[in-house]
Design a protein around this motif. Structure first.
Motif, PDB file in Angstrom:
ATOM      1  N   THR A   1       0.862  -1.168   0.000  1.00  0.00           N
ATOM      2  CA  THR A   1       0.000   0.000   0.000  1.00  0.00           C
ATOM      3  C   THR A   1       0.902   1.222   0.000  1.00  0.00           C
ATOM      4  OG1 THR A   1      -0.102   0.112   2.406  1.00  0.00           O
ATOM      5  CG2 THR A   1      -1.780  -1.237   1.296  1.00  0.00           C
ATOM      6  N   ARG A   2       0.301   2.367  -0.072  1.00  0.00           N
ATOM      7  CA  ARG A   2       1.131   3.587  -0.021  1.00  0.00           C
ATOM      8  C   ARG A   2       1.829   3.721   1.329  1.00  0.00           C
ATOM      9  NH1 ARG A   2       1.321   6.354  -4.838  1.00  0.00           N
ATOM     10  NH2 ARG A   2      -0.626   6.251  -5.984  1.00  0.00           N
ATOM     11  N   GLY A   3       1.286   3.066   2.353  1.00  0.00           N
ATOM     12  CA  GLY A   3       1.868   3.147   3.688  1.00  0.00           C
ATOM     13  C   GLY A   3       2.824   2.019   4.036  1.00  0.00           C
ATOM     14  N   GLY A   4       2.993   1.041   3.134  1.00  0.00           N
ATOM     15  CA  GLY A   4       3.878  -0.081   3.417  1.00  0.00           C
ATOM     16  C   GLY A   4       3.279  -1.388   2.953  1.00  0.00           C
ATOM     17  N   PRO A   5       3.762  -2.499   3.492  1.00  0.00           N
ATOM     18  CA  PRO A   5       3.261  -3.808   3.059  1.00  0.00           C
ATOM     19  C   PRO A   5       1.790  -4.000   3.409  1.00  0.00           C
ATOM     20  CG  PRO A   5       5.231  -4.043   4.432  1.00  0.00           C
ATOM     21  CD  PRO A   5       4.855  -2.612   4.451  1.00  0.00           C
ATOM     22  N   ALA A   6       1.104  -4.722   2.551  1.00  0.00           N
ATOM     23  CA  ALA A   6      -0.312  -5.020   2.782  1.00  0.00           C
ATOM     24  C   ALA A   6      -0.439  -6.123   3.830  1.00  0.00           C
ATOM     25  CB  ALA A   6      -0.976  -5.439   1.483  1.00  0.00           C
ATOM     26  N   ASP A   7      -1.643  -6.253   4.366  1.00  0.00           N
ATOM     27  CA  ASP A   7      -1.944  -7.269   5.361  1.00  0.00           C
ATOM     28  C   ASP A   7      -1.742  -8.664   4.764  1.00  0.00           C
ATOM     29  OD1 ASP A   7      -2.878  -8.257   7.835  1.00  0.00           O
ATOM     30  OD2 ASP A   7      -4.919  -8.429   7.025  1.00  0.00           O
ATOM     31  N   ALA A   8      -1.241  -9.602   5.568  1.00  0.00           N
ATOM     32  CA  ALA A   8      -0.974 -10.967   5.103  1.00  0.00           C
ATOM     33  C   ALA A   8      -2.250 -11.659   4.639  1.00  0.00           C
ATOM     34  CB  ALA A   8      -0.302 -11.772   6.205  1.00  0.00           C
ATOM     35  N   ALA A   9      -3.380 -11.359   5.280  1.00  0.00           N
ATOM     36  CA  ALA A   9      -4.645 -11.961   4.874  1.00  0.00           C
ATOM     37  C   ALA A   9      -5.052 -11.486   3.480  1.00  0.00           C
ATOM     38  CB  ALA A   9      -5.730 -11.635   5.895  1.00  0.00           C
ATOM     39  N   THR A  10      -4.766 -10.244   3.172  1.00  0.00           N
ATOM     40  CA  THR A  10      -5.079  -9.711   1.847  1.00  0.00           C
ATOM     41  C   THR A  10      -4.213 -10.382   0.785  1.00  0.00           C
ATOM     42  OG1 THR A  10      -5.636  -7.588   2.869  1.00  0.00           O
ATOM     43  CG2 THR A  10      -5.256  -7.588   0.488  1.00  0.00           C
TER      44      THR A  10
END
Length: 158
Positions: A127-136
């Motif tokens: 994401t623009r803020g860093g890594p996405a959630d592992a579930a996503t």
């Protein structure tokens, strides 16, 4: 005739018999033996000028599953594609919003095996803020693998 006969003679300091010449491979082996290398010319991973004349693996096999490749492009079609390399199995996208979502994602997909298997697929979402959630990430991987299986089944029915 006199000029041509002078070209075939050996020099006075030469120890070889006139007209006796080795092949390029024989010369390379002799140089390798004199320099302490093995018969193939390798000495602890060093390279020589003779390495340029050796035939290496000139053909690279494409190790990408076509169903996973197509499914990745279909599932992530809402993201703008920045770079694709079907020979290495890498798809890099830019930022984009999924349908009905509010957060922007960027994906990098690596397909590293020709088998239709979960181990063949590696997805990285940011994401623009860093890594996405592992579930996503897992949900996207599952969607790609499910679509790849559907494509294979549809292909076998033809």
């Amino acid at each position: 005739m006199l000029a041509l006969s002078g070209c075939g003679g050996a020099s006075p300091t030469s120890t070889s018999v006139p007209g006796e010449q080795g092949s390029l491979d024989d010369i390379a082996r002799e140089i390798a033996r004199d320099s302490g290398r093995d018969s193939e010319g390798d000495a602890a991973g060093s390279t020589t000028i003779w390495d340029a004349f050796r035939r290496g693996d000139t053909e690279a096999n494409v190790a990408v599953n076509r169903y996973i490749w197509s499914a990745s492009l279909e599932v992530l079609n809402f993201l703008p594609v920045e770079s694709v390399d079907p020979f290495t199995g890498v798809i890099i996208t830019g930022f984009g919003k999924p349908p009905g979502g509010g957060r922007e994602y960027r994906a990098t997909v690596l397909i590293r095996d020709p088998a239709l298997d979960a181990r063949s697929l590696n997805v990285s979402l940011n994401t623009r803020g860093g890594p996405a959630d592992a579930a996503t990430v897992r949900a996207v991987e599952d969607a790609i693998l499910t679509r790849a299986r559907q494509l294979r089944i549809a292909d076998e029915k033809l």
